[in-house]
Each structure stands twice: as structure tokens, then as C-alpha cells.
Scaffold this active site. Structure first.
Site, PDB file in Angstrom:
ATOM      1  N   ASP A  79     186.108  95.952  18.340  1.00 30.64           N
ATOM      2  CA  ASP A  79     187.350  95.354  18.848  1.00 30.64           C
ATOM      3  C   ASP A  79     187.250  93.841  18.925  1.00 30.64           C
ATOM      4  O   ASP A  79     186.156  93.269  18.899  1.00 30.64           O
ATOM      5  CB  ASP A  79     187.688  95.928  20.227  1.00 30.64           C
ATOM      6  CG  ASP A  79     186.604  95.654  21.259  1.00 30.64           C
ATOM      7  OD1 ASP A  79     185.398  95.777  20.921  1.00 30.64           O
ATOM      8  OD2 ASP A  79     186.942  95.318  22.418  1.00 30.64           O
ATOM      9  N   GLU A 146     184.533  96.763  23.634  1.00 29.60           N
ATOM     10  CA  GLU A 146     183.575  95.888  24.320  1.00 29.60           C
ATOM     11  C   GLU A 146     184.287  94.860  25.171  1.00 29.60           C
ATOM     12  O   GLU A 146     183.854  94.527  26.274  1.00 29.60           O
ATOM     13  CB  GLU A 146     182.683  95.196  23.273  1.00 29.60           C
ATOM     14  CG  GLU A 146     181.512  94.422  23.850  1.00 29.60           C
ATOM     15  CD  GLU A 146     181.789  92.954  24.095  1.00 29.60           C
ATOM     16  OE1 GLU A 146     180.885  92.260  24.603  1.00 29.60           O
ATOM     17  OE2 GLU A 146     182.903  92.477  23.779  1.00 29.60           O
TER      18      GLU A 146
END
Length: 487
Positions: A79, A146
Site C-alpha cells: 500500500d 502498512e
């Protein structure tokens, strides 16, 4: 864009980065990038699977002659942080990042670039695809979410990985080898209030704080950057005391891990104070600009009279306590490390402030490399808002990564770096939250290290990645993989 980026050296790295950046990948919306990564692994004929939380793992056997080396986990997160300038029209859910070359830098047009952690992910992809790079058996671990919760790292089960060494490719200074990082905790204050009708004879103003650099609330917290929420509160505090200003709405910041660049407030004052208000507030703005002239030369605070005055406002007493709690809540560096030079130990970012419709919410991210210090500062933030009657919740806590100066893989990396660059690297812990500490919960015996290319302005539209540094990073990674210790 595509050709310009794809022609950069090393092409193996930049081509994979271009491929990745064509796929929308907001935190918590990673379906497309998960599918993209699984397709990539399957097309290479490599063992590819999702775990229970949807991390993607791809395994590649050792190259000939490297079978007797320890298995290496190459790790990055899928991400990216989505931030854009207010005047940029962009749909992160459906558009790929629009990149361009600016001298030695790759940038994006008005948005975050996604080099954090896209360049690390691209490097792993290039290694998986390579046919001429010597390496031991590899487990590529691509974690999800994350940036907003480290969900993938938290939910990775013990026993999924067999590797003995983990190389995290999520450090943002190419002369640094990371051996530790800060932990973090979210602090959220909420309250409700009964709105009041706007008094007759009032005029409305929109106050906008903008032009700030923003940045990573861990890696950039020591740079003395402006926090839009704190600047806005300073203006509101003064105008409330001097002119009886009342708040209708506030919206500042958007992500906990980004230093807020912009804040917008709708307020009212008595019409009789109209001219004096703008004049006096400009003096306050000039004071703030002067204080931040070196770090925030483009700071702007704009006062615009509203065509329609807001119909409701926060009551004076609730506002009295709110602006004082905001003033009391610590923002920025709280303590520097006594054990590592120039390392922030503990900090807080007042990241998001939203007020309106009878509700207020303040979201902070508190970080520290010492668990007790993290909780101490978080308790201080909690107390500042509880004194005004807020309910305060702490959540999303994640541990730091305790440095191990005797790491075996560190002893491999140091001479390689020194030989390639004719200087010693900085062996350091960082103030960002890396996934290593969390992964170490279920893999306590795994030897971990972190490094990466130079990336500036991460988590902001000013994010940029150095081309020459990426070349240095790639050369280093390839050499490291060729020198992994024997089993």
C-alpha cells in the site's frame, strides 16, 4: 511518463516501479495490487500464495551454487499513502500515479509518488524476475496495510515463512542501515456539544492555513515543519480571546502518519469587529510566518468573508476548553534519544482535527523507541483532552524494533557498503514505524535489517525518489544477495 521512467537505469528496477504505480493501491483497498502481484508471481512460474490476511508470498529457489546459503525474506509493503494538493484533480481509487523526471528526482504530478514503499517492492519484483543475479532461496513477503495499521505484519502467522534473514527495503536514506525503529500508538479524542444559533449581527469568515510542506510524521518530525492544526488553533485562540470569535467547523489534516499541511475553519465574529479582526489577525499570521520562515517559506493563511454566515456555532464555554486543550497537547519532538546521535526518541503528531455538527474529533499518532516513554507521552495527550471532557481512546499500538548491534547480516552488509562507497554507512534506528518489530513477535529468531534508496517528502505531494540513489541501492542489494551466510 512511462517511457521516460522506463528508460532510467537500472531498467529492471524502474520498469517494475512503473508497472506497480499503474495499479491503484490505497491502504485497505489493496484488492487490485494483490491480484497484480499474484499474477506476476504465477506468470514467472513461482510458488505464489496469499496468507489469511492477504499478504502475498512468492518463493524463488536459489540460483546454482547458492543452495547452501540461508534463505532470505525480501520484504516490502504493497500500500501507499494517498495525498494530493488541493488544486490537483486526481482519483486515487482508479488512476495510476502520473510520474515525471526532474533532474536526479522522480516525482509525481501533484500527488504522493508511492516510492514509499514502491521502490522496495519493485526491487523485490526485479530480483524475482531476474535470470542473471546470484541469490539464495528467496521468500518475497509483500504485506498489506502498512501505512494505516500495519495489519499485514500483525496478522502474519508464525510458521508461514522459513527464511532466517529478513531484508526490509523500506528505509528512506541510502547511507543508513536500519537496525531498529520506533513503536507507535493512536490517540483519539472525541466529544459532543450542543450547537448554538449564530448570534444576530455576525459575519462569517473562512480561514485557510495552506502552503506547508507536510511530510512523514516519524522521519520528518524533527525538521521544525509547521503543523496546520496547531497553527490554526493559535489563530482561533487569539481571535476568540480578542474578538469573541466562534467556531462553526474545522477540518484539518487527513492521515495520522502525515504532518498536516492544510486546515480550513469556518468561523463567525460580531460585525462591529470586522475590520479590526482582519488587521489584528494579520499580525498573528506575520508572527507565525516569521517563526517558520526558514522551514516553511510558502506558508499562507487566508481570511475570506463568507457570502452566507454559518447558522450554528460551538458554544463559547466548549470552545474555551477546546482551544486550550489543543494548545496544551504536545506536538512534535518530545525527547531525543540518549543512546543514538540525532535520533528522535519520542514524538507526537496532532494529525487530524474535525469540528462541526455538534461533534469534535482530534486524532494523534504518538511514537517512541521506548515503550514506556510512548505510553507516558500518550497519557499526557490523553490528559489534555480529558480535562475538557473528551472521551479518549488509545488503539492501533505497535511495538518498536529493538536494535541488535551483533546482527550476523549487519556484519555482511557493512564491508560491502564500505567497499562500494568508500565510506562507512550510518548504522541507526529510525523514528518511523517499520514492520520489523511486529514481524519479530512471531519470528523472534529472524535476523532483520533495513535499507533502501533516498526518498524525500514521503507521505506528501512533494515525495521524490533519487535516481542515482536508486542505482546505488540496487547495486548494494544485488551484492548483498550474493554474499548471504552459509546455512
Amino acid at each position: 511518463m512511462s517511457k521516460e521512467i522506463r528508460n532510467l537505469e537500472p531498467q529492471a528496477l524502474w520498469n517494475k516501479f512503473a508497472d506497480l504505480n499503474a495499479v491503484p493501491r490505497p491502504s485497505k483497498k489493496e484488492d487490485r495490487v494483490i491480484a497484480f502481484m499474484k499474477d506476476f508471481g504465477n506468470k514467472l512460474g513461482l510458488e505464489t500464495f496469499e496468507d489469511e490476511i492477504r499478504n502475498v508470498i512468492i518463493r524463488k529457489p536459489a540460483t546454482p551454487g547458492m543452495e547452501n546459503r540461508k534463505t532470505v525474506v525480501l520484504q516490502g509493503h504493497l500500500d501507499m499513502v494517498h495525498q494530493k494538493n488541493n488544486d490537483t484533480v486526481f482519483d486515487f481509487d482508479n488512476q495510476g500515479i502520473d510520474m515525471y523526471v526532474d533532474g536526479d528526482w522522480v516525482r509525481a504530478k501533484g500527488t504522493t509518488l508511492g516510492a514509499d514503499n514502491g521502490l522496495g517492492v519493485a526491487a523485490i519484483m526485479a530480483i524475482l524476475e531476474s535470470t542473471d543475479i546470484a541469490h539464495p532461496a528467496i521468500e518475497a513477503l509483500f504485506t498489506i496495510d502498512e501505512e494505516t495499521g500495519m495489519t499485514g505484519a500483525f496478522e502474519l502467522k508464525a510458521g508461514v515463512l522459513q527464511g532466517e534473514i529478513l531484508l526490509n527495503l523500506d528505509t528512506e536514506e541510502d547511507d543508513e542501515i536500519g537496525i531498529g525503529c520506533a513503536g507507535g500508538i493512536d490517540v483519539t479524542a472525541v466529544a459532543e456539544y450542543d450547537e448554538e444559533p449564530t448570534p444576530e449581527g455576525s459575519v462569517g469568515y473562512t480561514i485557510t492555513v495552506k502552503g506547508l510542506k507536510g511530510g512523514h510524521s516519524g522521519m520528518d518530525i524533527h525538521r521544525g515543519l509547521g503543523n496546520a492544526n496547531k497553527i490554526m488553533n493559535r489563530i482561533l485562540f487569539d481571535a476568540f480571546d480578542d474578538f469573541g470569535l466562534q467556531i462553526s467547523t474545522i477540518k484539518g489534516g487527513s492521515l495520522r502518519n502525515a504532518i498536516p499541511r492544510e486546515s480550513v475553519a469556518e468561523v463567525i465574529i460580531a460585525a462591529v469587529y470586522d475590520e479590526a479582526f482582519v488587521f489584528d489577525m494579520q499580525q498573528v499570521v506575520n508572527e507565525v510566518k516569521n517563526e517558520l520562515k526558514t522551514t516553511e517559506p510558502n506558508l499562507e493563511v487566508v481570511f475570506e468573508k463568507m457570502k452566507k454566515t454559518p447558522k450554528t456555532v460551538m458554544p463559547s464555554m466548549a470552545q474555551h476548553y477546546f482551544v486550550r486543550s489543543m494548545y496544551a497537547a504536545h506536538n512534535g519532538v518530545y525527547r531525543m534519544s540518549a543512546d543514538f546521535d540525532n535520533l528522535v526518541e519520542t514524538s507526537n503528531n496532532i494529525a487530524i482535527v474535525e469540528v462541526g455538527a455538534g461533534k469534535l474529533e482530534v486524532k494523534c499518532l504518538t511514537r517512541s523507541s521506548i515503550e514506556t516513554a510512548k505510553l507516558d507521552l500518550a497519557t499526557g495527550i490523553q490528559s489534555a483532552f480529558e480535562l475538557m471532557g473528551c472521551e479518549v481512546e488509545m488503539g492501533g499500538a505497535y511495538p518498536g524494533w529493538t536494535p541488535n548491534p551483533e546482527s550476523e547480516i549487519l556484519k555482511v552488509l557493512l564491508p560491502i557498503y564500505e567497499k562500494q562507497n568508500n565510506e562507512k554507512p550510518r548504522v541507526a534506528a529510525c523514528h518511523a514505524g517499520l514492520e520489523c518489530g511486529i514481524l519479530g513477535i512471531n519470528y523472534p529468531d529472524m535476523d532483520m535489517i533495513s535499507f533502501g534508496p533516498t526518498i524525500l517528502g514521503a507521505h506528501s505531494p512533494d515525495e521524490r525518489a533519487s535516481i542515482t540513489s536508486s542505482q546505488k541501492f540496487w547495486k548494494f542489494l544485488v551484492e548483498v544477495l550474493g554474499n548471504i551466510p552459509l546455512k
